[in-house]
Write an enzyme that holds these catalytic residues in place. Structure first.
Site, PDB file in Angstrom:
ATOM      1  N   GLN A   1      49.745  33.985  32.558  1.00 30.54           N
ATOM      2  CA  GLN A   1      50.971  34.762  32.423  1.00 30.54           C
ATOM      3  C   GLN A   1      52.079  34.153  33.273  1.00 30.54           C
ATOM      4  O   GLN A   1      51.827  33.622  34.356  1.00 30.54           O
ATOM      5  CB  GLN A   1      50.732  36.200  32.878  1.00 30.54           C
ATOM      6  CG  GLN A   1      49.954  37.022  31.875  1.00 30.54           C
ATOM      7  CD  GLN A   1      49.821  38.471  32.308  1.00 30.54           C
ATOM      8  OE1 GLN A   1      48.730  38.924  32.624  1.00 30.54           O
ATOM      9  NE2 GLN A   1      50.913  39.197  32.312  1.00 30.54           N
TER      10      GLN A   1
ATOM     11  N   SER B   1      44.111  31.833  35.945  1.00 29.54           N
ATOM     12  CA  SER B   1      43.998  33.264  35.632  1.00 29.54           C
ATOM     13  C   SER B   1      43.617  33.449  34.164  1.00 29.54           C
ATOM     14  O   SER B   1      42.541  33.034  33.734  1.00 29.54           O
ATOM     15  CB  SER B   1      45.306  33.970  35.990  1.00 29.54           C
ATOM     16  OG  SER B   1      45.169  35.374  35.870  1.00 29.54           O
ATOM     17  N   LEU B   2      44.502  34.039  33.364  1.00 29.21           N
ATOM     18  CA  LEU B   2      44.240  34.215  31.939  1.00 29.21           C
ATOM     19  C   LEU B   2      43.828  32.905  31.272  1.00 29.21           C
ATOM     20  O   LEU B   2      43.048  32.899  30.313  1.00 29.21           O
ATOM     21  CB  LEU B   2      45.491  34.768  31.252  1.00 29.21           C
ATOM     22  CG  LEU B   2      45.434  34.786  29.727  1.00 29.21           C
ATOM     23  CD1 LEU B   2      44.605  35.963  29.260  1.00 29.21           C
ATOM     24  CD2 LEU B   2      46.802  34.795  29.118  1.00 29.21           C
TER      25      LEU B   2
ATOM     26  N   ARG C   1      41.837  43.459  28.645  1.00 23.81           N
ATOM     27  CA  ARG C   1      42.025  43.083  30.054  1.00 23.81           C
ATOM     28  C   ARG C   1      43.414  43.503  30.528  1.00 23.81           C
ATOM     29  O   ARG C   1      43.574  44.069  31.614  1.00 23.81           O
ATOM     30  CB  ARG C   1      41.825  41.575  30.204  1.00 23.81           C
ATOM     31  CG  ARG C   1      41.997  41.007  31.613  1.00 23.81           C
ATOM     32  CD  ARG C   1      41.723  39.499  31.567  1.00 23.81           C
ATOM     33  NE  ARG C   1      41.817  38.839  32.858  1.00 23.81           N
ATOM     34  CZ  ARG C   1      42.908  38.226  33.328  1.00 23.81           C
ATOM     35  NH1 ARG C   1      44.026  38.222  32.620  1.00 23.81           N
ATOM     36  NH2 ARG C   1      42.887  37.622  34.512  1.00 23.81           N
TER      37      ARG C   1
ATOM     38  N   HIS D   1      45.112  39.920  40.745  1.00 22.82           N
ATOM     39  CA  HIS D   1      44.238  39.220  41.691  1.00 22.82           C
ATOM     40  C   HIS D   1      44.236  39.842  43.091  1.00 22.82           C
ATOM     41  O   HIS D   1      43.685  39.254  44.022  1.00 22.82           O
ATOM     42  CB  HIS D   1      44.592  37.725  41.760  1.00 22.82           C
ATOM     43  CG  HIS D   1      44.624  37.080  40.405  1.00 22.82           C
ATOM     44  ND1 HIS D   1      43.497  36.911  39.646  1.00 22.82           N
ATOM     45  CD2 HIS D   1      45.659  36.615  39.658  1.00 22.82           C
ATOM     46  CE1 HIS D   1      43.835  36.361  38.495  1.00 22.82           C
ATOM     47  NE2 HIS D   1      45.146  36.178  38.478  1.00 22.82           N
TER      48      HIS D   1
ATOM     49  N   GLN E   1      37.464  37.221  39.271  1.00 25.58           N
ATOM     50  CA  GLN E   1      38.780  36.598  39.173  1.00 25.58           C
ATOM     51  C   GLN E   1      39.897  37.640  39.161  1.00 25.58           C
ATOM     52  O   GLN E   1      41.007  37.388  39.598  1.00 25.58           O
ATOM     53  CB  GLN E   1      38.810  35.753  37.889  1.00 25.58           C
ATOM     54  CG  GLN E   1      40.119  35.087  37.563  1.00 25.58           C
ATOM     55  CD  GLN E   1      40.541  35.394  36.144  1.00 25.58           C
ATOM     56  OE1 GLN E   1      40.827  36.533  35.820  1.00 25.58           O
ATOM     57  NE2 GLN E   1      40.577  34.372  35.309  1.00 25.58           N
TER      58      GLN E   1
END
Length: 313
Positions: A10, A91-92, A116, A200, A249
């Site tokens: 993102q 991340s993603l 998510r 996170h 994560q």
């Protein structure tokens, strides 16, 4: 030459992204059509027309960035681009890497990352969480600024992106105090990011538990390209190990700089960012400066051609 691919998360999305690549590579629109079928709305239209506020909503950004990364990867492969020896995602982007390494079906991943995003937004009510970027301080100084600013609330370093670039997240009021604390410690810049979810941070623990329950029913295979996971900078050798890394994560820091160093230490000499923007490539330039290192980004026909030529040399 050892080739590694990296996938953004993102923050790299923008209205109009991949328009030129889609005009040249039919697989891009095919990929977005597949995602739209899962989502029951036109994801390509959202990415091309906006509005930006809707594209920036977490539950829509995540499928959009997943589809963008997979579409770019498919364009690479359709043009004869070789398989890399390693992959990683920010991340993603780890979900994109799993699809591209054939560990996760694309349609399953689209629905999974939408869930998510929804779980992340549910975990922290709108307006109560925040993130900020801090430039020009060491990791330790950023952590100290967060401790100074907490006052019983949560504010933590959550993305160790590159030397001198750390992202913090937590309660909005604590993040605001940490911005001032970082400036007082000599940060070159400390600025709030336009996001509604403190990704996170430990505030995401509830979302991580929701995600873990969902992941338990998702078919994950071992990838055909080894993936390096940013939560512990390791490769995981079982599907359950991958599920655990994806859960952790969500509420633990992204150790991007360490992940890049690990791929370089394993022999990578060419890192290719696959998807819109060049956020990871600009970070990677700051992680390690080496004469033999090629850093490339693919998001349009010209950069695709450049990357294919560079890898073919």
């Amino acid at each position: 030459m050892s080739l590694a691919f990296v996938f953004p998360g993102q923050g790299s999305q923008s209205v109009g992204m991949l328009a030129a690549l889609a005009a040249a590579e039919p697989v891009v629109l095919q990929t977005f059509a597949e995602a739209s079928d899962v989502l029951a709305y036109d994801l390509w239209a959202l990415c091309q027309q906006g509005p930006e506020s809707e594209l920036g909503a977490t539950e829509r950004t995540q499928p959009a960035m997943l589809a963008a990364g997979v579409a770019t990867w498919r364009a690479w492969r359709s043009r004869g681009g070789p398989m890399p020896s390693a992959m990683a995602g920010h991340s993603l982007g780890e979900y994109t890497a799993l699809v591209c390494s054939d560990a996760l079906d694309f349609r399953t991943a689209v629905d999974l990352v939408r869930f998510r995003g929804q779980a992340m937004q549910r975990a922290v009510p709108l307006g109560t969480g925040a993130m900020a970027a801090v430039l020009g301080l060491s990791d330790e100084e950023v952590a100290a600024a967060c401790r100074d600013a907490a006052n019983g609330e949560v504010v933590e370093p959550v993305n160790f992106n590159a030397p001198g670039q750390v992202v913090i997240a937590g309660h909005a009021s604590a993040v605001s105090r940490a911005i001032e604390a970082a400036k007082a410690r000599g940060a070159k810049r400390a600025v709030a990011l336009p996001v509604s979810v403190p990704s996170h941070s430990s505030l995401m623990t509830g979302a991580a538990d929701e995600l873990a329950a969902r992941l338990a029913g998702v078919d994950i295979r071992m990838p055909n390209v080894p993936d390096v996971y940013t939560v512990d900078v390791k490769r995981h050798e079982t599907p359950d190990g991958i599920r655990s890394a994806l859960r952790e994560q969500l509420f633990k820091p992204v150790r991007w700089a360490d992940t890049v160093r690990a791929m370089l230490a394993a022999g990578a000499t060419t890192l290719v960012e696959c998807g819109p923007g060049k956020v990871l490539t600009s970070l990677n330039k700051r992680v390690e400066r080496r004469a033999d290192l090629k850093l490339l980004a693919i998001d349009d026909p010209d950069t695709l051609a450049t990357a294919l030529a560079a890898v073919g040399e």
